[in-house]
Scaffold this motif. Structure first.
Motif: not given
Length: 170
Positions: A78-88
């Motif tokens: 489990t990888y919690p709260n994955w956020t992409d490079h644009q902060g989404m």
């Protein structure tokens, strides 16, 4: 008498060779699934492939990563709260099932699954993959993992994220 001495000497050499066994850096790992189950804290480095153009994203994410078993006893990451490079934020993602194989260098992890990742209430189909190794001595463990996310954002475009995760158990 000379023949008897030669005969006994031959047997003693044979028995010495059979007693040697290879040692493991994670010895003893009785159950690799149990051994890797833990929470790891570390840093994620990200590469993004968009339409064949690969860009290294300098932002590092200090992130927990959890390896556990679900209700059916299957190992998952489990990888919690994955956020992409644009902060989404796409929320948590899980890779299930995860295979754990003990080797002399550590426990090799690998898994692949499909899921939907959510951004602003919209689900995007994604293929999630994990490969890597967890090494350690005793209770001190180090995770070196590569997480791949193939995120379908439109019928004509799939973003390919490669997350390099380096962490230690708490």
């Amino acid at each position: 008498n000379l023949a008897m001495i030669v005969l006994f000497t031959g047997f003693s050499f044979t028995s010495c060779g059979e007693e040697e066994e290879p040692t493991s850096t994670i010895d003893p790992v009785i159950n690799p699934q149990e051994w890797v189950t833990d929470e790891y804290t570390g840093t994620t480095f990200t590469d993004l492939d968009s339409r064949g153009m690969v860009m290294h994203i300098d932002t590092t994410y200090n992130q927990p990563l959890i390896i556990s078993k679900n209700e059916q006893g299957l190992l998952m990451l489990t990888y919690p709260n994955w956020t992409d490079h644009q902060g989404m934020s796409y929320g948590d993602f899980q890779i299930l099932p995860l295979e754990a194989i003990a080797t002399t260098d550590g426990v090799i992890l690998q898994g692949i699954c499909t899921d939907s990742l959510y951004k602003a209430g919209t689900g995007h189909p994604a293929t999630l993959r994990a490969t890597g190794v967890i090494k350690g001595e005793g209770t001190h463990k180090q995770a070196d993992l590569t997480l791949n996310i193939d995120l379908v954002v439109s019928p004509k475009m799939t973003l390919k994220f490669t997350l390099k995760y380096e962490g230690f158990n708490l």
